[in-house]
Design a protein around this motif. Structure first.
Motif, PDB file in Angstrom:
ATOM      1  N   UNK A  23     -12.649   3.463   5.926  1.00  0.00           N
ATOM      2  CA  UNK A  23     -11.503   4.349   5.740  1.00  0.00           C
ATOM      3  C   UNK A  23     -10.682   4.069   4.489  1.00  0.00           C
ATOM      4  N   UNK A  24     -11.219   3.306   3.544  1.00  0.00           N
ATOM      5  CA  UNK A  24     -10.495   3.051   2.291  1.00  0.00           C
ATOM      6  C   UNK A  24     -10.215   4.362   1.557  1.00  0.00           C
ATOM      7  N   UNK A  25     -11.190   5.290   1.651  1.00  0.00           N
ATOM      8  CA  UNK A  25     -11.085   6.537   0.902  1.00  0.00           C
ATOM      9  C   UNK A  25     -10.094   7.521   1.520  1.00  0.00           C
ATOM     10  N   UNK A  26      -9.553   7.183   2.677  1.00  0.00           N
ATOM     11  CA  UNK A  26      -8.504   8.002   3.265  1.00  0.00           C
ATOM     12  C   UNK A  26      -7.191   7.844   2.510  1.00  0.00           C
ATOM     13  N   UNK A  27      -6.988   6.694   1.881  1.00  0.00           N
ATOM     14  CA  UNK A  27      -5.744   6.410   1.157  1.00  0.00           C
ATOM     15  C   UNK A  27      -5.947   6.206  -0.344  1.00  0.00           C
ATOM     16  N   UNK A  32      -7.454   9.135  -8.704  1.00  0.00           N
ATOM     17  CA  UNK A  32      -6.130   9.737  -8.490  1.00  0.00           C
ATOM     18  C   UNK A  32      -5.435   9.065  -7.317  1.00  0.00           C
ATOM     19  N   UNK A  33      -4.113   9.060  -7.376  1.00  0.00           N
ATOM     20  CA  UNK A  33      -3.309   8.479  -6.303  1.00  0.00           C
ATOM     21  C   UNK A  33      -3.357   9.403  -5.095  1.00  0.00           C
ATOM     22  N   UNK A  34      -3.555   8.826  -3.932  1.00  0.00           N
ATOM     23  CA  UNK A  34      -3.421   9.580  -2.678  1.00  0.00           C
ATOM     24  C   UNK A  34      -2.212   8.944  -1.995  1.00  0.00           C
ATOM     25  N   UNK A  35      -2.431   8.142  -0.973  1.00  0.00           N
ATOM     26  CA  UNK A  35      -1.347   7.360  -0.377  1.00  0.00           C
ATOM     27  C   UNK A  35      -1.176   6.078  -1.184  1.00  0.00           C
ATOM     28  N   UNK A  36      -2.302   5.475  -1.497  1.00  0.00           N
ATOM     29  CA  UNK A  36      -2.314   4.261  -2.314  1.00  0.00           C
ATOM     30  C   UNK A  36      -2.796   4.591  -3.716  1.00  0.00           C
ATOM     31  N   UNK A  37      -2.767   3.619  -4.591  1.00  0.00           N
ATOM     32  CA  UNK A  37      -3.177   3.837  -5.983  1.00  0.00           C
ATOM     33  C   UNK A  37      -4.674   4.132  -6.088  1.00  0.00           C
ATOM     34  N   UNK A  38      -5.058   4.777  -7.183  1.00  0.00           N
ATOM     35  CA  UNK A  38      -6.483   4.998  -7.429  1.00  0.00           C
ATOM     36  C   UNK A  38      -7.152   3.657  -7.705  1.00  0.00           C
ATOM     37  N   UNK A  67       3.061  -4.342  -3.728  1.00  0.00           N
ATOM     38  CA  UNK A  67       2.395  -4.327  -5.028  1.00  0.00           C
ATOM     39  C   UNK A  67       2.478  -2.953  -5.692  1.00  0.00           C
ATOM     40  N   UNK A  68       2.505  -1.900  -4.869  1.00  0.00           N
ATOM     41  CA  UNK A  68       2.488  -0.527  -5.390  1.00  0.00           C
ATOM     42  C   UNK A  68       3.584   0.325  -4.772  1.00  0.00           C
ATOM     43  N   UNK A  69       4.559  -0.283  -4.167  1.00  0.00           N
ATOM     44  CA  UNK A  69       5.619   0.488  -3.519  1.00  0.00           C
ATOM     45  C   UNK A  69       5.785   0.031  -2.077  1.00  0.00           C
ATOM     46  N   UNK A  70       6.437   0.851  -1.290  1.00  0.00           N
ATOM     47  CA  UNK A  70       6.795   0.427   0.065  1.00  0.00           C
ATOM     48  C   UNK A  70       5.776   0.806   1.130  1.00  0.00           C
ATOM     49  N   UNK A  71       4.841   1.697   0.823  1.00  0.00           N
ATOM     50  CA  UNK A  71       3.866   2.107   1.824  1.00  0.00           C
ATOM     51  C   UNK A  71       2.899   0.956   2.083  1.00  0.00           C
ATOM     52  N   UNK A  72       2.825   0.470   3.331  1.00  0.00           N
ATOM     53  CA  UNK A  72       1.954  -0.670   3.615  1.00  0.00           C
ATOM     54  C   UNK A  72       0.479  -0.279   3.694  1.00  0.00           C
TER      55      UNK A  72
END
Length: 101
Positions: A23-27, A32-38, A67-72
């Motif tokens: 499920x890495x590709x879900x975020x 391109x950025x989705x939930x997490x960074x590209x 590391x990339x913001x607040x979304x865990x």
């Protein structure tokens, strides 16, 4: 040289499969950025960091935020060390894949 290219391509496909199955590709997307960074952004951020692979293996396994913001990012504790190494190596090369989105 051709053998190395074929081997890298095979490793890339295997890493992409691990990312897809877990499920890495879900975020995360390759470019391109989705939930997490590209994955490309991760590779760029850590390109000069000699400890990047160890850091990212730990981050993927244990999850975290900051590391990339607040979304865990959730922990992926079930991944083997071999899969973590495969994934982090692939990500640090910009996640090359013939089937990119």
């Amino acid at each position: 040289m051709h053998f190395q290219s074929a081997q890298a391509s095979s490793e890339d496909q295997k890493a992409y499969g691990v990312a897809k199955q877990n499920a890495c590709l879900g975020c995360h997307a390759v470019n391109k950025k989705i939930v997490g960074p590209s994955f490309e952004a991760v590779a760029q951020k850590y390109q000069a960091d000699s400890n990047a692979q160890v850091f990212l293996k730990n981050k993927i396994a244990k999850g975290g935020a900051g590391s990339w913001g607040v979304v865990p990012m959730p922990a992926n504790a079930k991944l083997s060390d071999a899969d973590l190494s495969l994934l982090t190596s692939w990500i640090l090369r910009g996640a090359p894949n013939k089937n990119q989105n």
